[in-house]
Scaffold this motif. Sequence first.
Motif, PDB file in Angstrom:
ATOM      1  N   ASP B 132      -6.439  -6.891  -8.153  1.00  0.00           N
ATOM      2  CA  ASP B 132      -5.704  -6.343  -6.936  1.00  0.00           C
ATOM      3  C   ASP B 132      -5.760  -5.192  -6.731  1.00  0.00           C
ATOM      4  O   ASP B 132      -4.400  -4.284  -6.436  1.00  0.00           O
ATOM      5  CB  ASP B 132      -4.273  -6.804  -6.788  1.00  0.00           C
ATOM      6  CG  ASP B 132      -3.912  -7.471  -5.551  1.00  0.00           C
ATOM      7  OD1 ASP B 132      -4.462  -6.977  -4.376  1.00  0.00           O
ATOM      8  OD2 ASP B 132      -2.866  -7.957  -5.260  1.00  0.00           O
ATOM      9  N   ASP B 134      -6.325  -2.713  -4.507  1.00  0.00           N
ATOM     10  CA  ASP B 134      -5.815  -2.067  -3.503  1.00  0.00           C
ATOM     11  C   ASP B 134      -4.439  -1.521  -3.432  1.00  0.00           C
ATOM     12  O   ASP B 134      -4.004  -0.597  -2.760  1.00  0.00           O
ATOM     13  CB  ASP B 134      -5.800  -2.884  -2.157  1.00  0.00           C
ATOM     14  CG  ASP B 134      -7.355  -3.197  -1.881  1.00  0.00           C
ATOM     15  OD1 ASP B 134      -8.128  -2.327  -2.343  1.00  0.00           O
ATOM     16  OD2 ASP B 134      -7.653  -3.985  -1.185  1.00  0.00           O
ATOM     17  N   ARG B 135      -3.464  -1.959  -4.580  1.00  0.00           N
ATOM     18  CA  ARG B 135      -2.169  -1.812  -4.652  1.00  0.00           C
ATOM     19  C   ARG B 135      -1.947  -0.862  -5.736  1.00  0.00           C
ATOM     20  O   ARG B 135      -0.857  -0.342  -5.875  1.00  0.00           O
ATOM     21  CB  ARG B 135      -1.258  -3.003  -4.901  1.00  0.00           C
ATOM     22  CG  ARG B 135      -1.201  -3.898  -3.891  1.00  0.00           C
ATOM     23  CD  ARG B 135       0.050  -4.999  -3.839  1.00  0.00           C
ATOM     24  NE  ARG B 135      -0.239  -5.899  -4.819  1.00  0.00           N
ATOM     25  CZ  ARG B 135       0.369  -6.473  -5.679  1.00  0.00           C
ATOM     26  NH1 ARG B 135       1.465  -5.816  -6.250  1.00  0.00           N
ATOM     27  NH2 ARG B 135      -0.065  -7.431  -6.417  1.00  0.00           N
ATOM     28  N   GLU B 169       6.017  -1.640  -8.520  1.00  0.00           N
ATOM     29  CA  GLU B 169       6.023  -2.823  -9.248  1.00  0.00           C
ATOM     30  C   GLU B 169       5.907  -2.615 -10.703  1.00  0.00           C
ATOM     31  O   GLU B 169       6.585  -3.222 -11.811  1.00  0.00           O
ATOM     32  CB  GLU B 169       4.939  -4.033  -8.741  1.00  0.00           C
ATOM     33  CG  GLU B 169       5.210  -5.255  -9.486  1.00  0.00           C
ATOM     34  CD  GLU B 169       3.887  -6.185  -8.770  1.00  0.00           C
ATOM     35  OE1 GLU B 169       4.046  -6.551  -7.865  1.00  0.00           O
ATOM     36  OE2 GLU B 169       3.107  -6.386  -9.811  1.00  0.00           O
ATOM     37  N   ARG B 303       1.530   0.422  -9.642  1.00  0.00           N
ATOM     38  CA  ARG B 303       0.967  -0.762  -8.943  1.00  0.00           C
ATOM     39  C   ARG B 303       2.136  -0.879  -7.745  1.00  0.00           C
ATOM     40  O   ARG B 303       3.518  -0.824  -8.402  1.00  0.00           O
ATOM     41  CB  ARG B 303       1.006  -2.142  -9.813  1.00  0.00           C
ATOM     42  CG  ARG B 303       0.695  -3.172  -8.590  1.00  0.00           C
ATOM     43  CD  ARG B 303       0.276  -4.509  -9.686  1.00  0.00           C
ATOM     44  NE  ARG B 303      -0.838  -4.214 -10.393  1.00  0.00           N
ATOM     45  CZ  ARG B 303      -2.142  -4.628  -9.821  1.00  0.00           C
ATOM     46  NH1 ARG B 303      -2.104  -4.948  -8.501  1.00  0.00           N
ATOM     47  NH2 ARG B 303      -3.183  -4.582 -10.590  1.00  0.00           N
ATOM     48  N   LEU B 304       1.926  -0.799  -6.337  1.00  0.00           N
ATOM     49  CA  LEU B 304       2.966  -0.876  -5.516  1.00  0.00           C
ATOM     50  C   LEU B 304       3.168  -2.429  -5.454  1.00  0.00           C
ATOM     51  O   LEU B 304       2.448  -3.348  -5.736  1.00  0.00           O
ATOM     52  CB  LEU B 304       2.305  -0.382  -3.874  1.00  0.00           C
ATOM     53  CG  LEU B 304       1.992   1.175  -4.065  1.00  0.00           C
ATOM     54  CD1 LEU B 304       1.405   1.195  -2.846  1.00  0.00           C
ATOM     55  CD2 LEU B 304       3.068   1.933  -4.495  1.00  0.00           C
ATOM     56  N   LYS B 305       4.475  -2.565  -4.949  1.00  0.00           N
ATOM     57  CA  LYS B 305       5.005  -3.851  -4.750  1.00  0.00           C
ATOM     58  C   LYS B 305       4.055  -4.479  -3.290  1.00  0.00           C
ATOM     59  O   LYS B 305       3.759  -3.954  -2.671  1.00  0.00           O
ATOM     60  CB  LYS B 305       6.382  -4.127  -4.417  1.00  0.00           C
ATOM     61  CG  LYS B 305       7.268  -4.040  -5.672  1.00  0.00           C
ATOM     62  CD  LYS B 305       8.759  -4.379  -5.489  1.00  0.00           C
ATOM     63  CE  LYS B 305       9.541  -4.047  -6.862  1.00  0.00           C
ATOM     64  NZ  LYS B 305      10.823  -3.748  -6.622  1.00  0.00           N
ATOM     65  N   PRO B 306       3.774  -5.805  -3.303  1.00  0.00           N
ATOM     66  CA  PRO B 306       2.936  -6.421  -2.242  1.00  0.00           C
ATOM     67  C   PRO B 306       3.294  -6.151  -1.104  1.00  0.00           C
ATOM     68  O   PRO B 306       2.339  -5.639  -0.415  1.00  0.00           O
ATOM     69  CB  PRO B 306       3.386  -7.930  -2.596  1.00  0.00           C
ATOM     70  CG  PRO B 306       3.868  -8.052  -3.722  1.00  0.00           C
ATOM     71  CD  PRO B 306       4.549  -6.810  -4.251  1.00  0.00           C
ATOM     72  N   ASP B 307       4.617  -5.947  -0.388  1.00  0.00           N
ATOM     73  CA  ASP B 307       4.561  -5.809   0.812  1.00  0.00           C
ATOM     74  C   ASP B 307       5.288  -4.396   1.264  1.00  0.00           C
ATOM     75  O   ASP B 307       5.915  -4.040   2.041  1.00  0.00           O
ATOM     76  CB  ASP B 307       5.498  -6.681   1.689  1.00  0.00           C
ATOM     77  CG  ASP B 307       6.495  -7.230   0.534  1.00  0.00           C
ATOM     78  OD1 ASP B 307       6.732  -6.626  -0.365  1.00  0.00           O
ATOM     79  OD2 ASP B 307       7.264  -8.234   0.792  1.00  0.00           O
ATOM     80  N   THR B 309       4.604  -0.310   1.819  1.00  0.00           N
ATOM     81  CA  THR B 309       3.604   0.670   2.444  1.00  0.00           C
ATOM     82  C   THR B 309       3.481   1.922   1.393  1.00  0.00           C
ATOM     83  O   THR B 309       4.601   2.069   0.726  1.00  0.00           O
ATOM     84  CB  THR B 309       3.700   1.097   3.852  1.00  0.00           C
ATOM     85  OG1 THR B 309       4.866   1.966   3.917  1.00  0.00           O
ATOM     86  CG2 THR B 309       3.854  -0.265   4.727  1.00  0.00           C
ATOM     87  N   GLN B 310       2.293   2.817   1.541  1.00  0.00           N
ATOM     88  CA  GLN B 310       2.526   3.914   0.789  1.00  0.00           C
ATOM     89  C   GLN B 310       3.424   4.917   1.282  1.00  0.00           C
ATOM     90  O   GLN B 310       4.100   5.547   0.592  1.00  0.00           O
ATOM     91  CB  GLN B 310       1.072   4.392   0.983  1.00  0.00           C
ATOM     92  CG  GLN B 310      -0.056   3.641   0.171  1.00  0.00           C
ATOM     93  CD  GLN B 310      -1.297   4.212   0.183  1.00  0.00           C
ATOM     94  OE1 GLN B 310      -1.398   5.565   0.303  1.00  0.00           O
ATOM     95  NE2 GLN B 310      -2.452   3.638  -0.357  1.00  0.00           N
ATOM     96  N   PRO B 341      -4.500   6.572  -3.506  1.00  0.00           N
ATOM     97  CA  PRO B 341      -5.078   5.290  -3.941  1.00  0.00           C
ATOM     98  C   PRO B 341      -6.040   5.491  -5.116  1.00  0.00           C
ATOM     99  O   PRO B 341      -6.482   6.436  -5.081  1.00  0.00           O
ATOM    100  CB  PRO B 341      -5.754   4.649  -2.690  1.00  0.00           C
ATOM    101  CG  PRO B 341      -5.015   5.363  -1.599  1.00  0.00           C
ATOM    102  CD  PRO B 341      -4.513   6.668  -2.092  1.00  0.00           C
TER     103      PRO B 341
END
Lengths: 110, 695
Positions: B132, B134-135, B169, B303-307, B309-310, B341
């Motif tokens: 994953d 992208d996060r 996350e 790692r960003l949480k799924p929902d 945004t940056q 990213p």
Amino acid sequence: MPDMTPLTYQILLALADGVRHGYGIIKEIEGRADAASAPSTGALYLALQRMQGEGLIEEPKSRPTAADDARRRYYQLTKKGRERAMEESTRLAALVVAAREKNLLVEGAS
Amino acid sequence: MTRWAVQLLLRLSPSVFRERHAEELIAVHDQRAAQTRGGPSALWFATSEVMGAAVLVVRLHFGLETGITGARGGATMWETTRQDVRFAMRTLGRNPGFALVAIAVLALGIGANTAIFSAVNASFFRPLPFGDADRLVMLFETNPEFGWDDATAAPANVFDWRDQVEAFEAVSGYSDFSNQVTAFRDGEPVLLGATEVIGNFFSTLGVVPALGRGFRMDETWEGSDNVVVISHDLWINYFGADPDIVGKSIELSAGSPEIIGVMPEGFSYPSAETELWTVPGWATTDRDAPFFRRAHWVRAFARLKPDVTQTEADAQLQVVVSRLQEDYPQTNSVMGAGFTPMRNFLIKEVRTQLLVLLGAVGLLLLLACTNVANLMLVRANDRTREIALRHALGAGRVRVARQMLVESGVLALLGGAAGLALGWAGVRAIAVSNPMSIDGATSLALDYRVVLFTLVATGLSGILFGTAPALQTAAGDIYGVLRDGARGASGGRRGLRMVSALVTAEIALALLLVVGAGLMVRTFWLLREVDPGFTTQGVLAAQISVPSARYQNRDQVLEFYDGLIRSLEGRPGVESAGTVGHLPLMGTSWTSSFQAEGWPPDRVGVEIVHRRADTKYFETVETPLIRGRLFESTDGPEEPLVIVVNETFAREHFPAEDPIGQKIAYDQAPTAESTWYEIIGIVGDQHQVTLGLAP
């Protein structure tokens, strides 16, 4: 004799029961399948031009109604076109029989 | 939009068709468009209408509309094409010199593009080896005073981001300096590339070990840190792919940690040299120690949480940053933070180079095409009589032009095939030498994207160099040629005009390439002329690491180095030997701010690079002593501590005073506990970071 393209057969089929113009042919084809499998307008006119050259279809000498849009061209089957449509239908029917024998076609299913 | 495109395409159709059907076709199109509902079906309709119109134009022009019965009395499209290809091969075979030259030129152009594109492909488009991805974002610290915009972070700050930024996350990181450890196999020492990572390193990246497990967060700290994870390569080459490896220990000079996991094949993040992942084993008391916030060596990522945004994540991060600035003014007053990213970070360094290279090879291909077009034009001029004859025998202009295009197509395909082979060789060469240190370059391969790219490049070249000759033959004055019986008169002049236009384009392109190449050579030359400040002639360098587990105090370390130097100097052929903490031009190491004794509190020097060296270092690399003295054996770890500075340092920080005798401390605001160093000498400048940067 080379195979007939599906579009050619569809057009012959659409004209089998009378005179139609381009848009009418498309509507008829769309009515038998979903809109996504209908030919593009360009493909239709390309086929019409070609089939006219091959003598499968022709423009009738008299127009159906006088009040109609003068730009429209109407088409009907020639004798040759009708023969070819019948030949192709026979061929397809034979395929259907074969498919049924091999249980590829369930009765009643559309 | 669709209507406009269809109309435009119809305008290109032959007049016979246009006059008869165009108006009605558009009317029908309008009727159908009015009945199409929105959404995907509208998109599908629009695409198929435009495609249909395009196919119509092409088929009508190329006489391909003969359909089921062959009523035009001619061959089907397939047969004509086969005829054309066969004829093209014969024509080319009759003139093998021309064919070979054209194919070779094209192969060079296409091959170069294929090779460079495969590098672009590997770094831009390939999926990152993370779950994953992208996060994943790369975190960094910024500091306008130091000119930092993507610096490594202080571990204490990293842990605060981890605990306080809700949008993340997980936050993890690794120590960003090359690390090597010595392992012993059957008593023989082997040097292994190692990376020190925070316990949640693998889980944050979303990578699961092929065998065993990854680190746990608590293993970051001293006491439970006697564990390592090894790479797939190491597992194969060092342990013979032992299936029971997990739970065994590996003998290192610094102990025998337990192997808890083996990473999947091909995973070697963060660097291709990484074979072993270790944990830092920080003392839990370090968490609040000043150095944990002052020294910046952790390359952090999150790692960003799924929902999330940056933008949201960044807003939250900035809140934490300002809180840290207030809470820790000593270390964090001007320290900012940001992220980008992961992919952007990883390709940043090679991006420009690759795009420039791609541009250059693109130009090369254009040049190749103009060259081949030229050759073909000249040949077409020679063939005017043949072509006129074919016209006279009943071949239509379009038919003849098409024949020329097929000939170009055959040439392009042959060139493309040869180019693909050349490109493959180039890819192997790049993979082996990896001149731009592209991550994952060793796994460079011709995947479907590269092949597709080559195909498109081939097709475009064919069209590019085929159009001119085809147009020329189509427009030639055949009757004139046949009547005169000689070389084409008007066709010839037209051809000459085209040739000269092509030559002009070619010269312009070539000039562009030459200027670009010249600039590159000049830059390289200038860099060669830079005096690095030390000699490399007859100097050998070796990297050693002294494990703290075996050499526990400073005396033992000094003893080791003394013994090493003495034994080296005792060898025949060795003039002198010395040691330094970090060799010049091998990447940055420690940098600090400092203040000199007696300076007002607001006067600080920032970002000076410092290194530890011994008595013989400067002598060994022939860096001259300007003034004062060098280190002597009496300068030990006891007071007074002494340092040597370079000319630039002396000029910049002590413009008025004599630097020798000054005392400095590596603190922005020295306190009673600060360590003071006395400057005893000034030496010549060495370029420490790169030749292009000031010493």
